[in-house]
Design an enzyme around this catalytic site. Sequence first.
Site, PDB file in Angstrom:
ATOM      1  N   ARG A 204      28.668  16.266  -4.606  1.00 44.98           N
ATOM      2  CA  ARG A 204      27.327  16.229  -3.990  1.00 44.98           C
ATOM      3  C   ARG A 204      26.462  17.367  -4.519  1.00 44.98           C
ATOM      4  NH1 ARG A 204      27.788  18.809   2.029  1.00 44.98           N
ATOM      5  NH2 ARG A 204      29.460  20.284   1.627  1.00 44.98           N
TER       6      ARG A 204
ATOM      7  N   ARG B 273      20.905  26.841  -5.244  1.00 46.36           N
ATOM      8  CA  ARG B 273      21.796  27.997  -5.293  1.00 46.36           C
ATOM      9  C   ARG B 273      21.765  28.608  -6.688  1.00 46.36           C
ATOM     10  NH1 ARG B 273      27.752  26.796  -3.095  1.00 46.36           N
ATOM     11  NH2 ARG B 273      28.262  25.986  -5.152  1.00 46.36           N
TER      12      ARG B 273
ATOM     13  N   ASP C 286      39.374  25.715  -6.077  1.00 43.04           N
ATOM     14  CA  ASP C 286      38.051  25.268  -6.540  1.00 43.04           C
ATOM     15  C   ASP C 286      36.941  26.088  -5.900  1.00 43.04           C
ATOM     16  OD1 ASP C 286      39.167  23.730  -4.265  1.00 43.04           O
ATOM     17  OD2 ASP C 286      37.166  22.879  -4.147  1.00 43.04           O
TER      18      ASP C 286
HETATM   19  P1  AMP Z   1      34.102  21.831  -0.529  1.00 42.75           P
HETATM   20  O1  AMP Z   1      34.960  21.666   0.674  1.00 42.75           O
HETATM   21  O2  AMP Z   1      32.636  21.921  -0.239  1.00 42.75           O
HETATM   22  O3  AMP Z   1      34.568  22.921  -1.415  1.00 42.75           O
HETATM   23  O4  AMP Z   1      34.237  20.464  -1.352  1.00 42.75           O
HETATM   24  C1  AMP Z   1      35.447  19.965  -1.846  1.00 42.75           C
HETATM   25  C2  AMP Z   1      35.190  18.742  -2.671  1.00 42.75           C
HETATM   26  O5  AMP Z   1      34.635  17.699  -1.885  1.00 42.75           O
HETATM   27  C3  AMP Z   1      34.233  18.928  -3.828  1.00 42.75           C
HETATM   28  O6  AMP Z   1      34.668  18.115  -4.881  1.00 42.75           O
HETATM   29  C4  AMP Z   1      32.924  18.438  -3.244  1.00 42.75           C
HETATM   30  O7  AMP Z   1      32.015  18.045  -4.243  1.00 42.75           O
HETATM   31  C5  AMP Z   1      33.386  17.260  -2.399  1.00 42.75           C
HETATM   32  N1  AMP Z   1      32.474  16.952  -1.295  1.00 42.75           N
HETATM   33  C6  AMP Z   1      32.311  17.631  -0.135  1.00 42.75           C
HETATM   34  N2  AMP Z   1      31.407  17.032   0.654  1.00 42.75           N
HETATM   35  C7  AMP Z   1      30.982  15.923  -0.002  1.00 42.75           C
HETATM   36  C8  AMP Z   1      30.058  14.854   0.293  1.00 42.75           C
HETATM   37  N3  AMP Z   1      29.385  14.815   1.446  1.00 42.75           N
HETATM   38  N4  AMP Z   1      29.896  13.901  -0.632  1.00 42.75           N
HETATM   39  C9  AMP Z   1      30.577  13.906  -1.790  1.00 42.75           C
HETATM   40  N5  AMP Z   1      31.461  14.868  -2.126  1.00 42.75           N
HETATM   41  C10 AMP Z   1      31.671  15.865  -1.246  1.00 42.75           C
HETATM   42 MG    MG Z   2      33.786  23.848  -2.999  1.00 41.35          MG
END
Ligand code: AMP
Ligand code: MG
Length: 487
Positions: free
Chosen positions: A95, A178, A254
Amino acid sequence: MSIAPAPAVTLGNRFARELPEMAVPWQAAEPPEPRLLVLDEPLAGELGLDPAWLRGPDGVRLLVGAAVPGGATPVAQAYAGHQFGGFVPRLGDGRALLLGELVDGGGRVLDLHLKGSGRTPFARGGDGLAAVGPMLREYVVSRAMHALGIPTTRSLAVVATGRTVRRETPLPGAVLARVAGSHLRVGSFQYARATGDADLLRRLADHAIDRHHRPAAGAERPYLALFEAVVAAQAALVARWMLVGFVHGVMNTDNMTISGETIDYGPCAFMEAFDPAAVYSSIDHGGRYAYGNQPAVAEWNLARLAESLLPLLDDDQERAVALATESLGGFRTRFDAALSSGRRAKLGLPGGLADAVVGPLVEELLALLHAGRVDHTSFFRALAVAARGDAGPARRLFTDSAAVGDWLARWLALGPDADAMDRVNPVYIPRNHLVEDALAAAAEDDLEELRRLLGAVTAPFDERTGLERYAAPAPPDFGDYRTFCGT
Ligand code: AMP
Ligand code: MG
């Protein structure tokens, strides 16, 4: 979608050109009704962007990715990652988009990146969107971290999209713009390694060296030197988190940068009552990312980075493992040194005191703070007051003030410097209940409380009358605070 040029801004596409295997050209979703909510004007100035232009229609279109400057190639970045210990070979920007690189007034190359800009090929089941609340939360906490002097990605702006985001309830959507030294992560190297493409891994490492750790290029073993530089940057960073009581909450690989900047303010929180087991994330059942576990987790993540780099370290894999293991050993030494000197500074201690004196003093203090469930931030400011002659405020933070009395006497005998303490111990941190209050008001379109909170936390060491509420812990009825991921 119409793409209007944004003549006031030039963006590079270096990541997209040098690492095309990890960059999927993509466009942001066009928001129906973009409306700027907050803009970090000093940051805009550092980037050579005119805040008045950014506030105007063309600026806002840039901030949501609807207008792409000439020469830019917005991309979704590929990365892998260990999430709560389990390896996911393909995560990537589900996203988010890297709009491109810009150069700040000091000649530093920085990423301009969007979060909440629509689904990408990495979205899996997600909707690609973000809600106003969590994006404003990242905005507030990252501004506070920067003001505390802690390396972090920066938040340039949050724009409401006018689109509804479906979570447990319908929520207003937003895009966060960001800025970061880069968005290279441990997971970027895991991704490159997992492809089996040795040339890609080498190009990624060269890119990282050039952007973040240039002295490594001249080392006898440049890729080992890169690893050591990341180890050093992360040891320094996590020590800073520990000193200020920051709990990141989701230290997946990540979410750990190669630059040493804090990234991804999802379920993070600032600890109030001192407790090594403090956990806020609703999904961290085992306490993997608890306050006191952060150094061990950082070290674990760096071991994953080392594994990814092995093919570049030496042709003989046994030798490569030996080199990486030895360099990883530097994490503890560096972290301990950074933590210990930071604690000496928090206590205002003069230089030259033996570890045999300071070590036990610190350990006893932490045990007292833990036993008394004392607010970590208030305590160190009260301690400076004690150094100036009034131990009352510090004593009153403990129910058993006899035990702390003995500790205070021993500490005072060392001649602490109160002014030096006030320069490193913040008065104002983004306390969880205040952030929640500000976000609740913002959800009702009232940004006044958010502005007041930002005013406090962006000058965190400078105590001001009228801001007492921002220096106090949550009222008891605030209860056990929980934060949420994936919002
Ligand atoms: P995060 O927990 O923000 O570090 O995200 C972990 C993974 O989930 C990453 O690959 C993000 O791009 C994906 N991700 C988190 N929220 C969304 C969303 N609403 N739509 C698509 N991908 C998401
Ligand atoms: Mg992340």
